[in-house]
Design an enzyme around this catalytic site. Sequence first.
Site, PDB file in Angstrom:
ATOM      1  N   ASP A 189      10.033   9.052   6.176  1.00  0.00           N
ATOM      2  CA  ASP A 189       8.098  10.017   5.096  1.00  0.00           C
ATOM      3  C   ASP A 189       8.663  10.836   4.858  1.00  0.00           C
ATOM      4  OD1 ASP A 189       5.611   9.976   5.120  1.00  0.00           O
ATOM      5  OD2 ASP A 189       5.178  11.077   6.263  1.00  0.00           O
ATOM      6  N   ASP A 191       5.982  13.519   3.384  1.00  0.00           N
ATOM      7  CA  ASP A 191       4.605  14.599   4.678  1.00  0.00           C
ATOM      8  C   ASP A 191       4.138  14.347   4.960  1.00  0.00           C
ATOM      9  OD1 ASP A 191       3.109  15.454   0.877  1.00  0.00           O
ATOM     10  OD2 ASP A 191       4.119  12.829   1.094  1.00  0.00           O
ATOM     11  N   GLU A 198       0.923  18.691   3.400  1.00  0.00           N
ATOM     12  CA  GLU A 198       0.620  17.511   3.000  1.00  0.00           C
ATOM     13  C   GLU A 198       1.293  18.008   1.503  1.00  0.00           C
ATOM     14  OE1 GLU A 198       0.385  13.986   3.716  1.00  0.00           O
ATOM     15  OE2 GLU A 198       0.571  14.513   5.888  1.00  0.00           O
ATOM     16  N   ARG A 234      -8.715  11.174  -3.275  1.00  0.00           N
ATOM     17  CA  ARG A 234      -8.010  11.621  -3.713  1.00  0.00           C
ATOM     18  C   ARG A 234      -7.425  12.346  -5.118  1.00  0.00           C
ATOM     19  NH1 ARG A 234      -4.438  11.507   1.789  1.00  0.00           N
ATOM     20  NH2 ARG A 234      -4.180   9.073   1.433  1.00  0.00           N
ATOM     21  N   SER A 277       7.818   7.859   0.586  1.00  0.00           N
ATOM     22  CA  SER A 277       6.236   8.438   0.473  1.00  0.00           C
ATOM     23  C   SER A 277       4.363   8.004  -0.388  1.00  0.00           C
ATOM     24  CB  SER A 277       6.665   9.996  -0.295  1.00  0.00           C
ATOM     25  OG  SER A 277       5.772  11.084  -0.294  1.00  0.00           O
ATOM     26  N   GLY A 278       3.614   8.551   0.532  1.00  0.00           N
ATOM     27  CA  GLY A 278       2.653   7.985  -0.073  1.00  0.00           C
ATOM     28  C   GLY A 278       2.255   9.240  -0.984  1.00  0.00           C
ATOM     29  N   LYS A 322       5.966   0.603   2.021  1.00  0.00           N
ATOM     30  CA  LYS A 322       7.106   1.641   2.105  1.00  0.00           C
ATOM     31  C   LYS A 322       8.192   0.891   2.560  1.00  0.00           C
ATOM     32  CE  LYS A 322       5.427   5.521   3.127  1.00  0.00           C
ATOM     33  NZ  LYS A 322       5.023   7.086   3.728  1.00  0.00           N
ATOM     34  N   ASN A 348       0.529   4.976   8.044  1.00  0.00           N
ATOM     35  CA  ASN A 348       1.015   3.949   6.636  1.00  0.00           C
ATOM     36  C   ASN A 348       2.247   3.685   6.676  1.00  0.00           C
ATOM     37  OD1 ASN A 348       0.872   6.844   5.938  1.00  0.00           O
ATOM     38  ND2 ASN A 348       1.585   6.566   4.353  1.00  0.00           N
TER      39      ASN A 348
END
Length: 406
Positions: A189, A191, A198, A234, A277-278, A322, A348
């Site tokens: 991941d 962040d 983040e 967001r 990554s999200g 992911k 996540n």
Amino acid sequence: MNVPVKPKPDPAGSTLLVTLTGRDHPGVTSRVFAATAGFDAEVLDIEQLLLRGRLVLGVLFTEPVDRDGFTSAIESVAHGLDMDVEIAEGEGDNRPRRIGRTHVTVLGSPLSPEAVAGVAGRIADAGANIDRIVRMARYPVTAIDLDISGSEPEHLQMVLAQEAVQQQVDIAVRPTGIHRHAQRLVVMDVDSTLIQGEVIEMLAEHAGFGDQVAAVTAAAMRGELDFADSLRARVRLLEGVPASALDQVYESLVYTPGARTMIRTLKRLGYRFAMVSGGFTQIVERIAADLGIHYYAANRLEVDDGRLTGRLLGAVVDRAGKAIALRRFADDAGIALPNTVAIGDGANDLDMLATAGLGIAFNAKPVVRDAADTSVSVPYLDAIIYLLGITREEVEAADEAAGVSG
């Protein structure tokens, strides 16, 4: 052509375990074996440990015909070296104890005597035996690796997970075997794992919605909100932010301590690296170029006329995405899933951690820590190296040879 399989030898009959302890001297080992060379004894096993100048040397021999002469020769060597010696008789070698072989790594900062006592006690309660203990690192954390026999890894995992919480240490339990030395794919991941903070919150500061986005991000990472829906909500708040803000955010990124060391060390061993990554491709692709990461997957922000539109392009890389990316990267690298390592901190990341051969929760939310194979709660990403069987001394020696400092 059929090649005959060489049969395993039967366990030895009567054996002698010779243990010498005392202050180390040059040539102790050679003198012991030179003294016993004239006898009809076979060497079955050897263990040697040096700790602050104190030596423990254990050798398991088959019993020679001239046992008295053999014993006298060893005692003479020990006397000449001013060392204590014990010679114990038994039957067979230690092969029966090799059932249920497991590696247990304990990380502590600091590592207290109470923690070691607790871990050792739970191992004994499980009916297992500690065959060997080796220090993997002294700083920035203390890491010790234990070779365990006599209990299956799944059972040890359960009992030691409870002890880790009680003692406030990190414990990783891994089956032993040749696969431990295989090439691996490490999927991270980004962040709050590879980097501190983040990215979406940093971008939101430019739109004046920093606190609002941070609250939604925290809830999503705890698993309280659907990640994809919360991400779109967001991102909508970023509408109108200049695309140049992406450059400013990238320049302000801070890697997690130990990130470069971990990646540099494992790449030398042929490991492959990936990021899932999200967050956003515009940032992640630059991190990949900087660190030499082989694969990455992230979400792409839409940009129009030099400004963010508040929309995403393409499918969202979420919890399921992911795990899909991990499988895709492993297939591309030709690495079996059991030889993959996933590192993450948020809800996540759960599917990815479950899919990998070793899922590591790094300074993670409780829901993630409870579900992962193991957790690392110290703020140093290179602590993961020790879980893979690499010592701090080996890392420093490799860096010195390559002219790398710091």
